[in-house]
Design an enzyme around this catalytic site. Structure first.
Site, PDB file in Angstrom:
ATOM      1  N   HIS A 512      27.398  40.817  43.242  1.00  0.00           N
ATOM      2  CA  HIS A 512      28.462  41.336  44.103  1.00  0.00           C
ATOM      3  C   HIS A 512      28.533  40.606  45.448  1.00  0.00           C
ATOM      4  CE1 HIS A 512      31.661  44.012  44.874  1.00  0.00           C
ATOM      5  NE2 HIS A 512      31.226  45.039  44.165  1.00  0.00           N
ATOM      6  N   ASP A 516      33.609  39.529  43.590  1.00  0.00           N
ATOM      7  CA  ASP A 516      34.129  40.881  43.714  1.00  0.00           C
ATOM      8  C   ASP A 516      34.593  41.391  42.344  1.00  0.00           C
ATOM      9  OD1 ASP A 516      33.694  40.905  46.441  1.00  0.00           O
ATOM     10  OD2 ASP A 516      35.642  39.997  46.872  1.00  0.00           O
TER      11      ASP A 516
END
Length: 539
Positions: A512, A516
């Site tokens: 992450h 995204d």
């Protein structure tokens, strides 16, 4: 002039190596280019060539032994040449007994008297290569009563985290190494003794060999110092099984392992029933009742009651971790605990892919697998979504505009990831040929380190084992890894009708920090369009 050969660094991540086998012996004539030995690294077993002519005069690391990079591996020189100076120049570290003697001599004048009943527990040497230990957890705190056999702490060595037992009874008066801290072997770990005893002087001034025997008021001799070290450290480690805890000396355990003897069947003659060397050497399996004898004795004793008599042998096998297994454990742990993973799963309609593959494989001398199609579709999707083809650094994020896909391959000792360089420029048949070649090298341990470096994205396929879906740990420094499941035939809805279809589930694990959720989802949408319409990959 004799030449020193050291343990080479055969891969970028190699810190130590294991001599799998020696192909030359002491006294053999060596020529430049001859294979001296096979060295097991963290990635593969590789042949190690000689770069000098001469005679093999000395072997420093025996078969099966591991040693850090740059350790003395061998010496090559002229026949009969004196190499004593070279051997003494790279002298092996002093043994524990020599250290005890030296330190005893140096601190005699500042010796500290040991109060009655007080025992100093030192950092034990829990493995043959251990030089320092880290206290992972204290299971007792200062002021707690400690009995023989109680677990004092969990100590992390260079190989594992192990329970450390107390070989003495008393009150825990002092803790010398706090949780999370590391200390060399033989450093003061704790002090046990009668409740209320003042041990501040011992804790502040303790050195190995600097303790005065309270009964004689004389400094302990070399033999006493060594004996105390052995009694309070090495002898405190015990193995564990469902039948109870077994006290055994390290030497007894080694002999039992070599002879294949189950220590739970050996009766100890040492202090507190501790198993010593002579117990193992004199052990006779015939003295242990067989399961049939145990049942017969139980039947004769209580003939009226047909009770169940547990019979069998508790069997455990200890397999030494290879360099590859250690590296896999270290790297995957670092990835899982440093990169914030999240997972995206999507289901693919594979009917068109199956038809396209059948058509392609109908051509002469052509064979393409579904995995080849997955690799090709991934490479093309990465070119459209370079953010997924990235790497995280503390100071910057690196976007790779070249595509090097690593393909996870299961081998005997673990997992290897050969890399297809510039995968997006390959055709399906070229991908298939390269994957087959690299997988074969990996399984035969002939793959080169350069063939496993530089991946920007990884694919792991367990579909051939019937696994429908799974998640993988990211192969850092990559930002993503694609987990591919099996093709399943099941009812699906097409054009409002329930028909028989073929589907495949894939899961994308993303870091992450760089990828995204929306970016990962868009990548999977593109990947899905290529897989469900393979002809578009040829455009």
């Amino acid at each position: 002039m004799a030449q020193i050969i050291t343990m080479p660094r055969l891969s970028d991540t190699m810190t130590e190596g294991v001599v799998a086998s020696w192909l030359k012996k002491v006294g053999d004539t060596i020529k430049t280019g001859d294979i001296l030995a096979e060295i097991e690294t963290d990635k593969a077993t590789m042949e190690f060539e000689a770069f000098y002519d001469g005679v093999l005069l000395h072997i420093g690391i025996q078969e099966g032994q591991s040693a850090p990079v740059d350790s003395l591996l061998a010496i090559i020189g002229a026949a009969g040449e004196d190499i004593s100076a070279l051997l003494s120049g790279g002298a092996v570290a002093e043994t524990k007994e020599e250290k005890v003697v030296e330190e005893t001599k140096s601190v005699t004048s500042s010796a500290v008297e040991m109060p009655a009943g007080v025992k100093v527990v030192t950092m034990p040497r829990l493995s043959d290569t251990m030089t320092t230990g880290t206290v992972a957890t204290w299971l007792k705190k200062v002021g707690d009563a400690v009995n023989e056999g109680d677990i004092l702490a969990e100590i992390e060595t260079d190989k594992a985290t192990m329970e450390f037992e107390s070989f003495n009874a008393g009150t825990l008066l002092y803790i010398g190494v706090q949780e999370g801290d590391s200390a060399p072997v033989d450093t003061i770990l704790a002090i046990l003794g009668p409740a209320g005893t003042d041990v501040t002087g011992i804790a502040a001034n303790y050195k190995v060999g600097a303790v005065v025997d309270s009964e004689t008021s004389e400094p302990k001799t070399e033999e006493k110092a060594v004996a105390q070290t052995e009694a309070t450290s090495s002898a405190q480690l015990a193995t564990s099984n469902s039948g109870g805890r077994i006290f055994a000396s390290p030497l007894a355990k080694k002999i039992a392992q070599d002879k294949g003897i189950n220590l739970s069947q050996v009766k100890g003659s040492g202090e507190n029933g501790r198993i010593v060397k002579s117990d193992v050497e004199n052990f006779s399996p015939s003295s242990v009742a067989t399961p049939a004898q145990a049942i017969e004795q139980a039947t004769n004793t209580v003939a009226a009651v047909k009770s169940f008599v547990p019979a069998g042998e508790i069997f455990q096998e200890e397999i030494k971790n290879s360099q590859m297994r250690k590296t896999i454990a270290r790297r995957l742990s670092e990835s899982k605990f440093t990169a914030p993973h999240y997972y995206l799963t999507i289901e693919l309609d594979m009917d068109n892919a199956i038809a396209s593959r059948n058509m392609i494989n109908g051509l002469p001398d052509t064979k393409v697998s579904f995995n080849d199609m997955v690799i090709k579709a991934s490479a093309m999707a990465l070119k459209k979504h370079p953010q997924v083809n990235s790497q995280w650094r503390e100071d910057a994020m690196v976007i790779n505009h070249h595509v090097n896909i690593g393909v996870a391959v299961a081998v005997e000792d673990g997992l290897m990831v050969p890399v297809l360089k510039f995968t997006d420029q390959m055709s399906l048949t070229q991908i298939g040929a390269n994957v087959k070649d690299l997988a074969g090298k990996a399984k035969s341990k002939k793959i080169q380190p350069s063939e496993m470096e530089g991946s920007t994205f990884t694919i792991s396929n367990l579909g051939m084992f019937g696994i429908q879906s799974f998640t993988s740990i990211i192969n850092q420094p990559n930002s993503s890894i694609l987990s591919v499941g099996a093709i399943i035939e099941k009812p699906v809805v097409k054009n409002g009708q329930i028909v028989v279809g073929n589907t495949m589930t894939v899961t994308l694990a993303c870091d992450h920090r760089t990828v995204d959720g929306a970016t990962g989802a868009q990548f999977l949408q593109t990947f899905k369009s290529f897989m469900e319409n393979p002809v578009t990959m040829l455009a």
